[in-house]
Structure formats: structure tokens, C-alpha cells
Design a protein around this motif. Structure first.
Motif, PDB file in Angstrom:
ATOM      1  N   GLY A  90       5.108  13.443 -22.268  1.00 27.00           N
ATOM      2  CA  GLY A  90       5.114  12.067 -22.979  1.00 27.00           C
ATOM      3  C   GLY A  90       6.394  11.321 -22.873  1.00 27.00           C
ATOM      4  N   GLN A  91       7.371  11.724 -21.943  1.00 28.45           N
ATOM      5  CA  GLN A  91       8.782  11.125 -21.456  1.00 28.45           C
ATOM      6  C   GLN A  91       8.545  10.535 -20.129  1.00 28.45           C
ATOM      7  N   VAL A  92       8.916   9.408 -20.090  1.00 32.42           N
ATOM      8  CA  VAL A  92       8.822   9.089 -18.750  1.00 32.42           C
ATOM      9  C   VAL A  92      10.199   9.380 -17.711  1.00 32.42           C
ATOM     10  N   VAL A  93       9.652   9.825 -16.830  1.00 35.81           N
ATOM     11  CA  VAL A  93      10.581  10.514 -15.674  1.00 35.81           C
ATOM     12  C   VAL A  93      10.979   9.355 -14.542  1.00 35.81           C
ATOM     13  N   VAL A  94      10.141   8.838 -14.166  1.00 39.58           N
ATOM     14  CA  VAL A  94      10.140   7.744 -13.091  1.00 39.58           C
ATOM     15  C   VAL A  94       9.172   6.674 -13.262  1.00 39.58           C
ATOM     16  N   SER A  95       9.729   5.424 -13.012  1.00 39.72           N
ATOM     17  CA  SER A  95       9.057   4.222 -13.057  1.00 39.72           C
ATOM     18  C   SER A  95       8.709   3.883 -11.639  1.00 39.72           C
ATOM     19  N   LEU A  96       7.413   3.558 -11.429  1.00 36.38           N
ATOM     20  CA  LEU A  96       7.069   2.817  -9.875  1.00 36.38           C
ATOM     21  C   LEU A  96       6.487   1.778 -10.184  1.00 36.38           C
ATOM     22  N   THR A  97       6.943   0.779  -9.035  1.00 37.89           N
ATOM     23  CA  THR A  97       6.559  -0.606  -9.119  1.00 37.89           C
ATOM     24  C   THR A  97       6.082  -0.936  -7.352  1.00 37.89           C
ATOM     25  N   ALA A  98       5.073  -1.513  -7.454  1.00 37.84           N
ATOM     26  CA  ALA A  98       4.835  -2.015  -5.870  1.00 37.84           C
ATOM     27  C   ALA A  98       4.247  -3.442  -5.909  1.00 37.84           C
ATOM     28  N   THR A  99       4.605  -4.008  -4.984  1.00 33.93           N
ATOM     29  CA  THR A  99       4.368  -5.599  -4.819  1.00 33.93           C
ATOM     30  C   THR A  99       3.699  -5.829  -3.419  1.00 33.93           C
ATOM     31  N   ILE A 100       2.309  -6.159  -3.206  1.00 37.17           N
ATOM     32  CA  ILE A 100       1.702  -6.413  -2.099  1.00 37.17           C
ATOM     33  C   ILE A 100       1.095  -7.588  -1.916  1.00 37.17           C
ATOM     34  N   PRO A 101       2.032  -8.583  -1.310  1.00 35.69           N
ATOM     35  CA  PRO A 101       1.729  -9.948  -0.970  1.00 35.69           C
ATOM     36  C   PRO A 101       0.333  -9.942  -0.220  1.00 35.69           C
ATOM     37  N   ASP A 102      -0.506 -10.963  -0.519  1.00 38.68           N
ATOM     38  CA  ASP A 102      -1.734 -11.067   0.124  1.00 38.68           C
ATOM     39  C   ASP A 102      -1.414 -11.623   1.808  1.00 38.68           C
ATOM     40  N   ASP A 103      -0.293 -12.476   1.791  1.00 39.15           N
ATOM     41  CA  ASP A 103       0.012 -12.999   3.387  1.00 39.15           C
ATOM     42  C   ASP A 103       0.144 -11.937   4.178  1.00 39.15           C
ATOM     43  N   THR A 104       0.770 -10.873   3.804  1.00 42.62           N
ATOM     44  CA  THR A 104       1.181  -9.873   4.785  1.00 42.62           C
ATOM     45  C   THR A 104       0.570  -8.551   4.712  1.00 42.62           C
ATOM     46  N   GLY A 105       0.225  -8.251   3.405  1.00 42.41           N
ATOM     47  CA  GLY A 105      -0.536  -7.136   3.163  1.00 42.41           C
ATOM     48  C   GLY A 105       0.334  -5.778   3.475  1.00 42.41           C
ATOM     49  N   VAL A 106       1.835  -5.999   3.324  1.00 46.04           N
ATOM     50  CA  VAL A 106       2.630  -4.879   3.322  1.00 46.04           C
ATOM     51  C   VAL A 106       3.182  -4.777   2.045  1.00 46.04           C
ATOM     52  N   TYR A 145      -1.197   2.513  -0.211  1.00 43.66           N
ATOM     53  CA  TYR A 145      -1.735   2.290   1.046  1.00 43.66           C
ATOM     54  C   TYR A 145      -3.301   1.913   1.130  1.00 43.66           C
ATOM     55  N   ALA A 146      -3.801   2.209   0.109  1.00 44.85           N
ATOM     56  CA  ALA A 146      -5.306   2.020   0.003  1.00 44.85           C
ATOM     57  C   ALA A 146      -5.508   0.403  -0.164  1.00 44.85           C
ATOM     58  N   ILE A 147      -4.705  -0.099  -1.075  1.00 42.31           N
ATOM     59  CA  ILE A 147      -4.722  -1.559  -0.895  1.00 42.31           C
ATOM     60  C   ILE A 147      -4.262  -2.216   0.179  1.00 42.31           C
ATOM     61  N   GLU A 148      -3.463  -1.915   0.798  1.00 46.59           N
ATOM     62  CA  GLU A 148      -2.849  -2.387   2.315  1.00 46.59           C
ATOM     63  C   GLU A 148      -3.993  -2.155   3.262  1.00 46.59           C
ATOM     64  N   ASP A 149      -4.755  -1.126   3.208  1.00 46.59           N
ATOM     65  CA  ASP A 149      -5.730  -1.103   4.202  1.00 46.59           C
ATOM     66  C   ASP A 149      -7.181  -2.016   3.669  1.00 46.59           C
ATOM     67  N   GLU A 150      -7.374  -2.301   2.537  1.00 46.13           N
ATOM     68  CA  GLU A 150      -8.272  -3.090   2.156  1.00 46.13           C
ATOM     69  C   GLU A 150      -7.936  -4.444   2.447  1.00 46.13           C
ATOM     70  N   ILE A 151      -6.690  -5.089   2.439  1.00 44.28           N
ATOM     71  CA  ILE A 151      -6.194  -6.423   2.714  1.00 44.28           C
ATOM     72  C   ILE A 151      -6.493  -6.469   4.220  1.00 44.28           C
ATOM     73  N   ALA A 152      -6.040  -5.400   4.978  1.00 43.21           N
ATOM     74  CA  ALA A 152      -6.003  -5.322   6.520  1.00 43.21           C
ATOM     75  C   ALA A 152      -7.593  -5.524   6.942  1.00 43.21           C
ATOM     76  N   ALA A 153      -8.206  -4.997   6.263  1.00 44.95           N
ATOM     77  CA  ALA A 153      -9.999  -4.868   6.658  1.00 44.95           C
ATOM     78  C   ALA A 153     -10.503  -6.122   6.201  1.00 44.95           C
ATOM     79  N   GLU A 154      -9.844  -6.881   5.082  1.00 42.87           N
ATOM     80  CA  GLU A 154     -10.676  -8.236   4.667  1.00 42.87           C
ATOM     81  C   GLU A 154     -10.223  -9.128   5.583  1.00 42.87           C
ATOM     82  N   GLU A 155      -8.716  -8.927   6.308  1.00 40.19           N
ATOM     83  CA  GLU A 155      -8.372  -9.946   7.243  1.00 40.19           C
ATOM     84  C   GLU A 155      -9.073  -9.959   8.382  1.00 40.19           C
ATOM     85  N   GLU A 156      -9.494  -8.676   9.120  1.00 34.76           N
ATOM     86  CA  GLU A 156     -10.242  -8.504  10.171  1.00 34.76           C
ATOM     87  C   GLU A 156     -11.616  -9.011  10.095  1.00 34.76           C
TER      88      GLU A 156
END
Length: 81
Positions: free
Chosen positions: A19-35, A67-78
């Protein structure tokens, strides 16, 4: 002057032990780069040291989600091209 907008996906997560937070994680994935840009913050170094294996498993799982979201964005772009 014209309105400019940008779409991005933001993920956040916590690796917790007993019940105690050890690590907080954040990710931002812009649609224009997908990275994605992933950051992590160790909030409890004592629990981190004692539970590295479990916490690192959570961090890998979070990174895999990014990574899965990045791959989805790349597939949509293709598909558009």
C-alpha cells in the motif's frame, strides 16, 4: 491568430508495496512524433532497495505499455500513408 492544438497521451502509474508508493511513473506520448518520454521517481528508497525485483517488474510493465502505444501510433501513421 489561429488556434493551434496538439494531441498527446499521458500515462501515469505507481509501483506500490504493502500500500505504499515506492516509484511513481509518468509517460507522455505526443501524437505528432509517437515517441514517448518516460520518467520515474523513487519515493521510498528503503522499500525500493528491499523490493527491487518487484518494483523493476512494474517499471518494465509500464514501459511495455508505452511501447505498445508507440507501436499503435506508428501503425496508424502507416495506414494513413
Amino acid at each position: 491568430m489561429a488556434l493551434e492544438t496538439r494531441k498527446q497521451i499521458t500515462l501515469s502509474g505507481n509501483s506500490a508495496i504493502d500500500g505504499q508508493v515506492v516509484v511513481s511513473l509518468t509517460a507522455t506520448i505526443p501524437d505528432d512524433t509517437g515517441v514517448g518520454n518516460v520518467s520515474q521517481y523513487v519515493q521510498n528508497t528503503e522499500l525500493y532497495e528491499k523490493n527491487k525485483t518487484a518494483v523493476r517488474k512494474d517499471v518494465r510493465e509500464f514501459q511495455d505499455m508505452v511501447y505498445a502505444i508507440e507501436d499503435e501510433i506508428a501503425a496508424e501513421e502507416e495506414a494513413v500513408e
